[in-house]
Design a protein around this motif. Structure first.
Motif, PDB file in Angstrom:
ATOM      1  N   PHE A 142       0.836  -1.203   0.000  1.00 12.97           N
ATOM      2  CA  PHE A 142       0.000   0.000   0.000  1.00 12.97           C
ATOM      3  C   PHE A 142       0.869   1.251   0.000  1.00 12.97           C
ATOM      4  O   PHE A 142       0.577   2.229  -0.702  1.00 12.97           O
ATOM      5  CB  PHE A 142      -0.926   0.011   1.216  1.00 12.97           C
ATOM      6  CG  PHE A 142      -1.756   1.256   1.326  1.00 12.97           C
ATOM      7  CD1 PHE A 142      -2.887   1.430   0.545  1.00 12.97           C
ATOM      8  CD2 PHE A 142      -1.384   2.263   2.201  1.00 12.97           C
ATOM      9  CE1 PHE A 142      -3.638   2.587   0.639  1.00 12.97           C
ATOM     10  CE2 PHE A 142      -2.126   3.429   2.308  1.00 12.97           C
ATOM     11  CZ  PHE A 142      -3.265   3.579   1.523  1.00 12.97           C
ATOM     12  N   ALA A 143       1.953   1.248   0.793  1.00 13.17           N
ATOM     13  CA  ALA A 143       2.844   2.404   0.845  1.00 13.17           C
ATOM     14  C   ALA A 143       3.494   2.650  -0.513  1.00 13.17           C
ATOM     15  O   ALA A 143       3.615   3.801  -0.971  1.00 13.17           O
ATOM     16  CB  ALA A 143       3.909   2.200   1.920  1.00 13.17           C
ATOM     17  N   TYR A 144       3.907   1.575  -1.176  1.00  9.60           N
ATOM     18  CA  TYR A 144       4.527   1.699  -2.499  1.00  9.60           C
ATOM     19  C   TYR A 144       3.529   2.278  -3.503  1.00  9.60           C
ATOM     20  O   TYR A 144       3.850   3.181  -4.283  1.00  9.60           O
ATOM     21  CB  TYR A 144       5.022   0.323  -2.960  1.00  9.60           C
ATOM     22  CG  TYR A 144       5.711   0.327  -4.306  1.00  9.60           C
ATOM     23  CD1 TYR A 144       7.065   0.598  -4.412  1.00  9.60           C
ATOM     24  CD2 TYR A 144       4.996   0.074  -5.482  1.00  9.60           C
ATOM     25  CE1 TYR A 144       7.706   0.610  -5.634  1.00  9.60           C
ATOM     26  CE2 TYR A 144       5.622   0.089  -6.715  1.00  9.60           C
ATOM     27  CZ  TYR A 144       6.986   0.350  -6.782  1.00  9.60           C
ATOM     28  OH  TYR A 144       7.603   0.365  -8.005  1.00  9.60           O
ATOM     29  N   THR A 145       2.304   1.739  -3.499  1.00 10.47           N
ATOM     30  CA  THR A 145       1.269   2.228  -4.409  1.00 10.47           C
ATOM     31  C   THR A 145       0.915   3.680  -4.118  1.00 10.47           C
ATOM     32  O   THR A 145       0.713   4.485  -5.038  1.00 10.47           O
ATOM     33  CB  THR A 145       0.007   1.355  -4.291  1.00 10.47           C
ATOM     34  OG1 THR A 145       0.353  -0.011  -4.537  1.00 10.47           O
ATOM     35  CG2 THR A 145      -1.047   1.787  -5.296  1.00 10.47           C
ATOM     36  N   ALA A 146       0.862   4.023  -2.832  1.00 10.48           N
ATOM     37  CA  ALA A 146       0.520   5.393  -2.458  1.00 10.48           C
ATOM     38  C   ALA A 146       1.583   6.375  -2.928  1.00 10.48           C
ATOM     39  O   ALA A 146       1.263   7.467  -3.411  1.00 10.48           O
ATOM     40  CB  ALA A 146       0.344   5.482  -0.941  1.00 10.48           C
ATOM     41  N   CYS A 147       2.860   5.974  -2.825  1.00  7.36           N
ATOM     42  CA  CYS A 147       3.954   6.887  -3.180  1.00  7.36           C
ATOM     43  C   CYS A 147       4.081   7.072  -4.686  1.00  7.36           C
ATOM     44  O   CYS A 147       4.323   8.188  -5.168  1.00  7.36           O
ATOM     45  CB  CYS A 147       5.271   6.369  -2.612  1.00  7.36           C
ATOM     46  SG  CYS A 147       5.409   6.481  -0.813  1.00  7.36           S
ATOM     47  N   PHE A 148       3.909   5.995  -5.438  1.00  9.09           N
ATOM     48  CA  PHE A 148       4.232   6.055  -6.860  1.00  9.09           C
ATOM     49  C   PHE A 148       3.015   6.034  -7.776  1.00  9.09           C
ATOM     50  O   PHE A 148       3.164   6.128  -8.995  1.00  9.09           O
ATOM     51  CB  PHE A 148       5.159   4.890  -7.221  1.00  9.09           C
ATOM     52  CG  PHE A 148       6.484   4.966  -6.533  1.00  9.09           C
ATOM     53  CD1 PHE A 148       7.471   5.821  -6.990  1.00  9.09           C
ATOM     54  CD2 PHE A 148       6.735   4.203  -5.410  1.00  9.09           C
ATOM     55  CE1 PHE A 148       8.693   5.897  -6.344  1.00  9.09           C
ATOM     56  CE2 PHE A 148       7.961   4.269  -4.765  1.00  9.09           C
ATOM     57  CZ  PHE A 148       8.947   5.119  -5.228  1.00  9.09           C
ATOM     58  N   LEU A 149       1.802   5.901  -7.217  1.00 11.23           N
ATOM     59  CA  LEU A 149       0.606   5.914  -8.051  1.00 11.23           C
ATOM     60  C   LEU A 149      -0.439   6.885  -7.532  1.00 11.23           C
ATOM     61  O   LEU A 149      -0.877   7.792  -8.246  1.00 11.23           O
ATOM     62  CB  LEU A 149       0.011   4.502  -8.135  1.00 11.23           C
ATOM     63  CG  LEU A 149      -1.257   4.370  -8.998  1.00 11.23           C
ATOM     64  CD1 LEU A 149      -0.955   4.751 -10.436  1.00 11.23           C
ATOM     65  CD2 LEU A 149      -1.814   2.962  -8.928  1.00 11.23           C
ATOM     66  N   LEU A 150      -0.840   6.724  -6.273  1.00  8.23           N
ATOM     67  CA  LEU A 150      -1.905   7.560  -5.728  1.00  8.23           C
ATOM     68  C   LEU A 150      -1.462   9.006  -5.542  1.00  8.23           C
ATOM     69  O   LEU A 150      -2.182   9.939  -5.919  1.00  8.23           O
ATOM     70  CB  LEU A 150      -2.384   6.971  -4.393  1.00  8.23           C
ATOM     71  CG  LEU A 150      -2.954   5.552  -4.456  1.00  8.23           C
ATOM     72  CD1 LEU A 150      -3.404   5.100  -3.077  1.00  8.23           C
ATOM     73  CD2 LEU A 150      -4.113   5.481  -5.442  1.00  8.23           C
ATOM     74  N   ALA A 151      -0.290   9.201  -4.966  1.00  8.40           N
ATOM     75  CA  ALA A 151       0.184  10.564  -4.705  1.00  8.40           C
ATOM     76  C   ALA A 151       0.403  11.352  -6.004  1.00  8.40           C
ATOM     77  O   ALA A 151      -0.063  12.491  -6.120  1.00  8.40           O
ATOM     78  CB  ALA A 151       1.460  10.529  -3.869  1.00  8.40           C
ATOM     79  N   PRO A 152       1.099  10.812  -7.012  1.00  5.74           N
ATOM     80  CA  PRO A 152       1.240  11.568  -8.264  1.00  5.74           C
ATOM     81  C   PRO A 152      -0.096  11.878  -8.928  1.00  5.74           C
ATOM     82  O   PRO A 152      -0.278  12.966  -9.482  1.00  5.74           O
ATOM     83  CB  PRO A 152       2.095  10.639  -9.139  1.00  5.74           C
ATOM     84  CG  PRO A 152       2.836   9.788  -8.174  1.00  5.74           C
ATOM     85  CD  PRO A 152       1.904   9.576  -7.033  1.00  5.74           C
ATOM     86  N   THR A 153      -1.026  10.929  -8.884  1.00  2.91           N
ATOM     87  CA  THR A 153      -2.339  11.175  -9.473  1.00  2.91           C
ATOM     88  C   THR A 153      -3.057  12.300  -8.740  1.00  2.91           C
ATOM     89  O   THR A 153      -3.670  13.176  -9.363  1.00  2.91           O
ATOM     90  CB  THR A 153      -3.189   9.895  -9.434  1.00  2.91           C
ATOM     91  OG1 THR A 153      -2.498   8.845 -10.106  1.00  2.91           O
ATOM     92  CG2 THR A 153      -4.532  10.124 -10.104  1.00  2.91           C
ATOM     93  N   ALA A 154      -2.989  12.290  -7.411  1.00  2.00           N
ATOM     94  CA  ALA A 154      -3.623  13.347  -6.627  1.00  2.00           C
ATOM     95  C   ALA A 154      -2.990  14.701  -6.915  1.00  2.00           C
ATOM     96  O   ALA A 154      -3.688  15.722  -7.020  1.00  2.00           O
ATOM     97  CB  ALA A 154      -3.525  13.020  -5.139  1.00  2.00           C
ATOM     98  N   ILE A 155      -1.660  14.734  -7.062  1.00  2.00           N
ATOM     99  CA  ILE A 155      -0.968  15.985  -7.369  1.00  2.00           C
ATOM    100  C   ILE A 155      -1.418  16.539  -8.715  1.00  2.00           C
ATOM    101  O   ILE A 155      -1.645  17.744  -8.879  1.00  2.00           O
ATOM    102  CB  ILE A 155       0.561  15.763  -7.343  1.00  2.00           C
ATOM    103  CG1 ILE A 155       1.029  15.468  -5.920  1.00  2.00           C
ATOM    104  CG2 ILE A 155       1.291  16.978  -7.910  1.00  2.00           C
ATOM    105  CD1 ILE A 155       2.487  15.084  -5.831  1.00  2.00           C
ATOM    106  N   VAL A 156      -1.570  15.647  -9.698  1.00  2.00           N
ATOM    107  CA  VAL A 156      -2.004  16.073 -11.025  1.00  2.00           C
ATOM    108  C   VAL A 156      -3.433  16.613 -10.975  1.00  2.00           C
ATOM    109  O   VAL A 156      -3.733  17.668 -11.541  1.00  2.00           O
ATOM    110  CB  VAL A 156      -1.897  14.891 -12.012  1.00  2.00           C
ATOM    111  CG1 VAL A 156      -2.647  15.215 -13.297  1.00  2.00           C
ATOM    112  CG2 VAL A 156      -0.451  14.594 -12.315  1.00  2.00           C
TER     113      VAL A 156
END
Length: 267
Positions: free
Chosen positions: A1-15
């Protein structure tokens, strides 16, 4: 979950947040103003066209190659292992390296270009690599081996007993493929095709090396907006373009889910 949050969820949220964020940090939809301009629509149309064309070529050729490999080689044979290893390497051979390989081969002063000129008198169009047809061919270079890697296990799962059973019941070759093999392979083929589409749609480095002065694709337009130091609003526009790319991929995945759900009724 931490890996997905850092490299998928967080960039998507930033965009997504950046697409609706003004230069002062407030909420705005002004960033979407340029999304409907002619050059932006043309860039999306070109990106979709190149992605679709290379995905179609990669999916069809890769599927046929996978089938030929299954019926023409042993599961643990040398040919199977060799093709799988080569496909694994070529599927990752992209970016600037791939662009340089094509330029060195069939560019203006490429080895292949000079050989064709000297041996057969054939002159290669020097602008071909910087055209859409050239880009589609270059993208197909890594799309086909990627399809082989993805689709080969699916073709491998088709059992010979199923065809023998169809023939024993009086079924023809056409009936076997339309009623047995294709219904089983169709969802996997569609999933692989969509993966190829997404792979080409998000590709950047190869096109950037060939079209350094033209933003004909959405990733190249994002690069131009991010590097624009004259207009600070371009940063927000870059986020909008990235957000639009996410929306396109989401629509494709929803279509894939609907197709697989419908195919699952009779699979």
């Amino acid at each position: 979950f931490a890996y997905t949050a850092c490299f998928l969820l967080a960039p998507t949220a930033i965009v997504v947040i950046g697409a609706f964020q003004a230069a002062d940090g407030g909420f705005t939809i002004a960033n979407f103003a340029k999304l409907f301009e002619a050059n932006t629509i043309a860039a999306f149309a070109t990106s979709i066209l190149v992605s679709l064309a290379s995905a179609v070529i990669g999916a069809i050729v890769g599927a046929l190659a996978s089938y030929a490999l299954v019926i023409g080689s042993k599961p643990n044979g040398l040919l199977r292992r060799m093709i799988s290893a080569i496909s694994s390497v070529l599927a990752q051979f992209g970016g600037v390296m791939l662009a340089f390989a094509f330029i060195a081969t069939i560019g203006i002063n490429g080895v292949g270009t000079m050989l064709l000129q000297q041996l057969f008198g054939i002159t290669v169009n020097p602008n071909w690599l910087s055209s859409l047809s050239g880009l589609i061919v270059i993208y197909s270079y890594f799309q086909i081996p990627l399809m082989i890697i993805i689709f080969l296990p699916a073709v491998d799962s088709i059992r010979k007993e199923w065809r023998e059973a169809a023939e024993s019941l009086g079924g023809s070759t056409v009936q076997y493929w339309t009623r047995v093999a294709c219904p089983i392979l169709a969802p996997r083929f569609i999933s692989a095709f969509l993966l190829l589409f997404a792979n080409a749609f998000s590709a950047y480095a190869t096109a950037a090396a060939l079209f350094s002065q033209r933003a004909i694709l959405v990733p190249l337009m994002i690069q131009g907006a991010m590097r624009n130091e004259m207009d600070p609003n371009q940063q927000g526009f870059a986020q909008v373009l990235a957000f639009a790319m996410v929306v396109v991929v989401a629509i494709v995945m929803l279509l894939s889910h609907a197709i697989e759900k419908r195919a699952g009724r009779w699979q």
